[in-house]
Write a protein that holds these residues in place. Structure first.
Motif, PDB file in Angstrom:
ATOM      1  N   GLN A 321       2.205  16.512   7.881  1.00 22.29           N
ATOM      2  CA  GLN A 321       1.805  15.114   8.026  1.00 22.29           C
ATOM      3  C   GLN A 321       2.528  14.242   6.999  1.00 22.29           C
ATOM      4  OE1 GLN A 321      -2.257  16.304   7.069  1.00 22.29           O
ATOM      5  NE2 GLN A 321      -2.954  15.353   8.985  1.00 22.29           N
ATOM      6  N   VAL A 322       2.586  12.956   7.265  1.00 20.55           N
ATOM      7  CA  VAL A 322       2.848  11.989   6.200  1.00 20.55           C
ATOM      8  C   VAL A 322       1.545  11.880   5.416  1.00 20.55           C
ATOM      9  CG1 VAL A 322       3.224   9.547   5.685  1.00 20.55           C
ATOM     10  CG2 VAL A 322       4.664  10.699   7.367  1.00 20.55           C
ATOM     11  N   ARG A 323       1.621  12.058   4.096  1.00 22.09           N
ATOM     12  CA  ARG A 323       0.417  12.055   3.258  1.00 22.09           C
ATOM     13  C   ARG A 323       0.437  10.859   2.304  1.00 22.09           C
ATOM     14  NH1 ARG A 323       2.338  16.537   1.419  1.00 22.09           N
ATOM     15  NH2 ARG A 323       1.648  16.147  -0.714  1.00 22.09           N
ATOM     16  N   ILE A 324      -0.675  10.168   2.269  1.00 22.77           N
ATOM     17  CA  ILE A 324      -0.857   9.087   1.292  1.00 22.77           C
ATOM     18  C   ILE A 324      -1.998   9.499   0.388  1.00 22.77           C
ATOM     19  CG2 ILE A 324      -1.319   6.634   0.957  1.00 22.77           C
ATOM     20  CD1 ILE A 324      -0.446   6.260   3.924  1.00 22.77           C
ATOM     21  N   GLU A 325      -1.707   9.658  -0.888  1.00 22.67           N
ATOM     22  CA  GLU A 325      -2.705  10.119  -1.847  1.00 22.67           C
ATOM     23  C   GLU A 325      -2.983   9.009  -2.851  1.00 22.67           C
ATOM     24  OE1 GLU A 325      -1.045  13.686  -3.471  1.00 22.67           O
ATOM     25  OE2 GLU A 325      -1.214  14.796  -1.594  1.00 22.67           O
ATOM     26  N   ILE A 326      -4.253   8.671  -2.988  1.00 21.21           N
ATOM     27  CA  ILE A 326      -4.672   7.583  -3.872  1.00 21.21           C
ATOM     28  C   ILE A 326      -5.455   8.181  -5.035  1.00 21.21           C
ATOM     29  CG2 ILE A 326      -5.917   5.395  -3.996  1.00 21.21           C
ATOM     30  CD1 ILE A 326      -5.731   5.401  -0.842  1.00 21.21           C
ATOM     31  N   TYR A 327      -4.991   7.917  -6.242  1.00 22.19           N
ATOM     32  CA  TYR A 327      -5.629   8.399  -7.465  1.00 22.19           C
ATOM     33  C   TYR A 327      -6.064   7.185  -8.292  1.00 22.19           C
ATOM     34  CZ  TYR A 327      -3.215  12.771  -6.290  1.00 22.19           C
ATOM     35  OH  TYR A 327      -2.748  13.897  -5.658  1.00 22.19           O
ATOM     36  N   PRO A 328      -6.920   7.385  -9.275  1.00 23.73           N
ATOM     37  CA  PRO A 328      -7.317   6.232 -10.100  1.00 23.73           C
ATOM     38  C   PRO A 328      -6.150   5.545 -10.800  1.00 23.73           C
ATOM     39  CG  PRO A 328      -8.806   8.091 -10.457  1.00 23.73           C
ATOM     40  CD  PRO A 328      -7.676   8.608  -9.621  1.00 23.73           C
ATOM     41  N   ASP A 329      -5.068   6.284 -11.064  1.00 22.31           N
ATOM     42  CA  ASP A 329      -3.965   5.698 -11.828  1.00 22.31           C
ATOM     43  C   ASP A 329      -2.655   5.572 -11.051  1.00 22.31           C
ATOM     44  OD1 ASP A 329      -3.508   8.400 -11.593  1.00 22.31           O
ATOM     45  OD2 ASP A 329      -2.841   8.680 -13.668  1.00 22.31           O
ATOM     46  N   ARG A 330      -2.666   5.926  -9.750  1.00 22.83           N
ATOM     47  CA  ARG A 330      -1.398   5.893  -9.018  1.00 22.83           C
ATOM     48  C   ARG A 330      -1.655   6.030  -7.517  1.00 22.83           C
ATOM     49  NH1 ARG A 330      -2.308  10.994 -10.792  1.00 22.83           N
ATOM     50  NH2 ARG A 330      -1.715  12.764  -9.473  1.00 22.83           N
ATOM     51  N   LEU A 331      -0.587   5.743  -6.766  1.00 24.44           N
ATOM     52  CA  LEU A 331      -0.585   5.963  -5.320  1.00 24.44           C
ATOM     53  C   LEU A 331       0.700   6.699  -4.973  1.00 24.44           C
ATOM     54  CD1 LEU A 331      -1.587   3.608  -2.481  1.00 24.44           C
ATOM     55  CD2 LEU A 331       0.729   4.514  -2.468  1.00 24.44           C
ATOM     56  N   GLU A 332       0.600   7.736  -4.139  1.00 27.85           N
ATOM     57  CA  GLU A 332       1.765   8.519  -3.762  1.00 27.85           C
ATOM     58  C   GLU A 332       1.875   8.600  -2.240  1.00 27.85           C
ATOM     59  OE1 GLU A 332       1.426  12.339  -5.600  1.00 27.85           O
ATOM     60  OE2 GLU A 332       1.560  11.547  -7.645  1.00 27.85           O
ATOM     61  N   VAL A 333       3.111   8.472  -1.743  1.00 27.80           N
ATOM     62  CA  VAL A 333       3.393   8.628  -0.314  1.00 27.80           C
ATOM     63  C   VAL A 333       4.384   9.771  -0.168  1.00 27.80           C
ATOM     64  CG1 VAL A 333       4.240   7.530   1.779  1.00 27.80           C
ATOM     65  CG2 VAL A 333       2.999   6.164   0.076  1.00 27.80           C
ATOM     66  N   HIS A 334       4.012  10.779   0.629  1.00 31.05           N
ATOM     67  CA  HIS A 334       4.832  11.982   0.804  1.00 31.05           C
ATOM     68  C   HIS A 334       5.243  12.123   2.266  1.00 31.05           C
ATOM     69  CE1 HIS A 334       3.273  13.685  -3.094  1.00 31.05           C
ATOM     70  NE2 HIS A 334       2.235  12.953  -2.762  1.00 31.05           N
ATOM     71  N   ASN A 335       6.475  12.511   2.498  1.00 28.81           N
ATOM     72  CA  ASN A 335       6.880  12.878   3.861  1.00 28.81           C
ATOM     73  C   ASN A 335       7.836  14.056   3.825  1.00 28.81           C
ATOM     74  OD1 ASN A 335       8.786  10.287   3.163  1.00 28.81           O
ATOM     75  ND2 ASN A 335       9.944  11.795   4.329  1.00 28.81           N
ATOM     76  N   ALA A 336       7.895  14.782   4.932  1.00 28.87           N
ATOM     77  CA  ALA A 336       8.799  15.925   5.042  1.00 28.87           C
ATOM     78  C   ALA A 336      10.238  15.421   5.134  1.00 28.87           C
ATOM     79  CB  ALA A 336       8.451  16.749   6.273  1.00 28.87           C
ATOM     80  N   GLY A 337      11.149  16.144   4.476  1.00 24.53           N
ATOM     81  CA  GLY A 337      12.560  15.795   4.528  1.00 24.53           C
ATOM     82  C   GLY A 337      12.960  14.851   3.416  1.00 24.53           C
ATOM     83  N   GLY A 338      14.023  15.223   2.670  1.00 24.48           N
ATOM     84  CA  GLY A 338      14.514  14.365   1.596  1.00 24.48           C
ATOM     85  C   GLY A 338      15.426  13.276   2.124  1.00 24.48           C
ATOM     86  N   LEU A 339      16.159  12.662   1.222  1.00 25.57           N
ATOM     87  CA  LEU A 339      17.079  11.595   1.620  1.00 25.57           C
ATOM     88  C   LEU A 339      18.169  12.143   2.534  1.00 25.57           C
ATOM     89  CD1 LEU A 339      17.500   9.713  -1.782  1.00 25.57           C
ATOM     90  CD2 LEU A 339      16.279   8.915   0.250  1.00 25.57           C
ATOM     91  N   PHE A 340      18.645  11.300   3.421  1.00 23.44           N
ATOM     92  CA  PHE A 340      19.659  11.706   4.381  1.00 23.44           C
ATOM     93  C   PHE A 340      20.910  10.862   4.221  1.00 23.44           C
ATOM     94  CE2 PHE A 340      21.759  10.883   8.457  1.00 23.44           C
ATOM     95  CZ  PHE A 340      22.135  12.170   8.806  1.00 23.44           C
TER      96      PHE A 340
END
Length: 599
Positions: A321-340
């Motif tokens: 999945q595309v994952r969006i993780e929200i923490y008290p001190d940050r927000l992270e967006v993850h997806n499969a596959g690096g830069l192309f």
């Protein structure tokens, strides 16, 4: 090059470890062999790096005696003969601190030649990437990504053979076709909807001649793409703690939702899910506060669109999945596959480069309307990251922190809570005008925690080890920090008595220990005025005031209350200020001041 190598060694000493761009080996007993081959492969696959032979990490990166001539010859030979394809490296012998060091700059391979691997281990077992200070073996999936990236991937053009055009969303298709007819009439004005879908690659014919949606067409315009690919969706998770640890009552998540549908609807729903897990912070340029979200909503939207549009769609990645993780001190967006393609982390946010792993999908999203707007899901001009970086800078936030690891791509937005009012007060005694944001953060952290390590700063900031090391060295040169210990266990602290330091080109500062410039009265600060105004309603605890006015963290509220107390404008109702029964009240002087302010 001698000065460059000496500077690199100084950074290693400051960092207390190898970095993502420099690998040091003592090599006192001869050529390091297989360990060095891994680093050569890693630099060729990840980014140009520097190898130093004759520098001993175990002794705090001291320069040691080696047979430099023999090592240089062996190093050049293994780059040519032991790595496939052969790796280009500039090998030199330089003098550092009276001894010879072999320095080799290993150059990154072009995308159409990766992966570089150790011959005698084979491609699947001998390909490496650089991660922080070490070399990590690529997985079979990651090797397949690098091989696929040698040409333009076409996974988004695959037909979804079990689906028909009836599985596309009629409203999305109608709006898509109408936009194309309006914007490109010479091509699409007289085309039927089916002809349009064929022309743009949203559909194609199978071997039997039946029309089927492509994967790109289904993701952009489908009613429910997850019927065939359940994990091509978005997961939004809000964690209660910065390190994923559950709360005392066992709570692991504050929110945990999977978002399905075509990309346009997933974007809208994902933004809404993130937004409900953010808080509003107060910006107080005057007596009346202005509320704004922890992170700009348009930046969050752009990150979600990028993740969905550029994720890896190869069969091996369709379970991610595309994952969006929200923490008290940050927000992270993850997806499969690096830069192309011809894009590196260094380019992002700096210059506009268009390179799409999913060319067909990206093209479709140019004309697919975002629900509730009259604009498209994506511009597809390569300018999105530049725009979001500038937006973050405009609201006083740092640049996004990007991690590109072949199989995954992560963007991290850090909140500015570390540089709160208390930290800014700590920084008042320094002239920080010539400092980087990272240097300011390092000093704020050192003031708060007394000692800081390279690892701790990386954990807080997401910066690379070499950048943190450079920040340490620069602050030491300014007389702000001093180093404690050597090697991996070393840390840094503020120099006792350090005070104002000049930016380059400014006049000399006061002597260390001189009194700082007079601070403006607390009552002139907008944060203080908001607190005073709130206390006209009734006495309140710090927690209640934090809920009322939201000027940063509760710690910030206490900081301003204590400053107001020092000036006799507020007072505690309990003998002990930290008592649960304590409330803060306006004094007569505070009430009189408010009357003067408000006329």
């Amino acid at each position: 090059m001698d000065e460059e190598i000496a500077a690199a060694i100084e950074l290693l000493r400051a960092a207390g470890t190898d970095t993502e761009g420099v690998e040091a080996k003592a090599a006192a007993g001869g050529f390091p062999g297989s360990a060095l081959l891994k680093s050569i492969s890693a630099f060729a696959n990840t980014g140009t790096g520097l190898i130093l032979l004759g520098v001993d990490e175990e002794s705090g990166f001291e320069v040691v005696d080696v047979d430099a001539s023999q090592l240089a010859s062996q190093l050049a030979q293994v780059c040519r003969e032991s790595i496939e394809p052969p790796v280009s490296a500039a090998v030199e012998i330089v003098e550092v601190e009276g001894k010879q060091v072999v320095a080799a700059r290993v150059f990154e391979l072009p995308a159409d030649q990766k992966p570089a691997y150790v011959k005698n281990r084979g491609m699947n077992r001998g390909s490496y990437v650089r991660v922080h200070d070490s070399d990590r073996q690529l997985t079979t999936y990651e090797v397949s990504i690098l091989l696929a990236n040698r040409t333009q991937p076409r996974y988004d053009a695959e037909l979804v053979l079990e689906a028909t055009l009836d599985d596309l969303d009629g409203a999305l298709v109608d709006a898509f076709v109408a936009r194309l007819r309006a914007n490109k009439p010479s091509t699409f004005r007289d085309a039927t909807a089916q002809e349009t879908l064929l022309l743009v690659g949203a559909a194609d014919r199978d071997d039997g001649g039946a029309l089927r949606p492509t994967l790109a067409g289904l993701l952009a315009l489908g009613r429910y793409p997850q019927r065939w690919h359940p994990q091509l969706n978005v997961a939004v998770v809000a964690y209660p703690t910065p390190n994923n640890e559950p709360l005392a009552d066992g709570t692991r998540f504050l929110d945990n939702v999977a978002i399905d549908g075509p990309i346009p609807r997933m974007v809208v729903d994902a933004v809404a899910a993130v937004q409900r897990n953010l808080s509003r912070r107060s910006r107080v340029p005057s007596l009346f506060r202005e509320d704004e979200w922890d992170f700009p909503i348009e930046v969050i939207r752009e990150l979600i669109v990028n993740a969905l549009m550029h994720r890896d769609l190869s069969p091996g990645a369709r379970g991610a999945q595309v994952r969006i993780e929200i923490y008290p001190d940050r927000l992270e967006v993850h997806n499969a596959g690096g830069l192309f393609g011809p894009v590196s982390v260094r380019d992002l946010g700096v210059r506009t480069i268009t390179s799409s792993r999913n060319a067909r999908l990206s093209k479709l999203l140019e004309d697919t309307l975002l629900p509730g707007t009259d604009g498209p899901v994506a511009e597809n001009r390569g300018s999105g990251f530049v725009t979001l970086t500038r937006r973050l800078e405009a609201v006083g936030m740092g640049s996004p922190i990007v991690t590109d690891e072949v199989a995954s791509f992560t963007v991290r937005l850090s909140s500015t809570s570390l540089l709160d009012d208390v930290a800014l007060d700590d920084l008042e005694r320094f002239d920080t005008s010539g400092w980087s944001d990272l240097q300011r953060l390092v000093v704020a952290l050192a003031a708060r925690e007394e000692h800081v390590s390279n690892e701790r700063v990386r954990e807080v900031s997401g910066a690379q080890a070499s950048d943190v090391g450079a920040a340490f060295v620069g602050l030491r040169q300014l007389g702000v920090l001093e180093r404690m210990g050597q090697g991996r266990g070393s840390s840094w602290r503020l120099v006792p008595g350090a005070s104002v330091q000049p930016a380059q080109g400014t006049e000399a500062p006061p002597l260390a220990g001189a009194p700082r410039a007079r601070r403006a009265p607390t009552s002139e600060a907008p944060q203080a005025r908001v607190l005073l105004h709130s206390l006209t309603e009734s006495p309140a605890s710090a927690a209640e005031l934090h809920h009322r006015v939201e000027i940063g963290t509760k710690r910030n509220v206490l900081y301003w209350l204590h400053r107001l107390e020092d000036e006799g404008l507020v007072a505690p109702t309990a003998a002990k200020r930290n008592s649960p029964a304590n409330r803060w009240r306006l004094t007569d002087a505070g009430a009189a001041l408010l009357e003067d302010i408000e006329g």
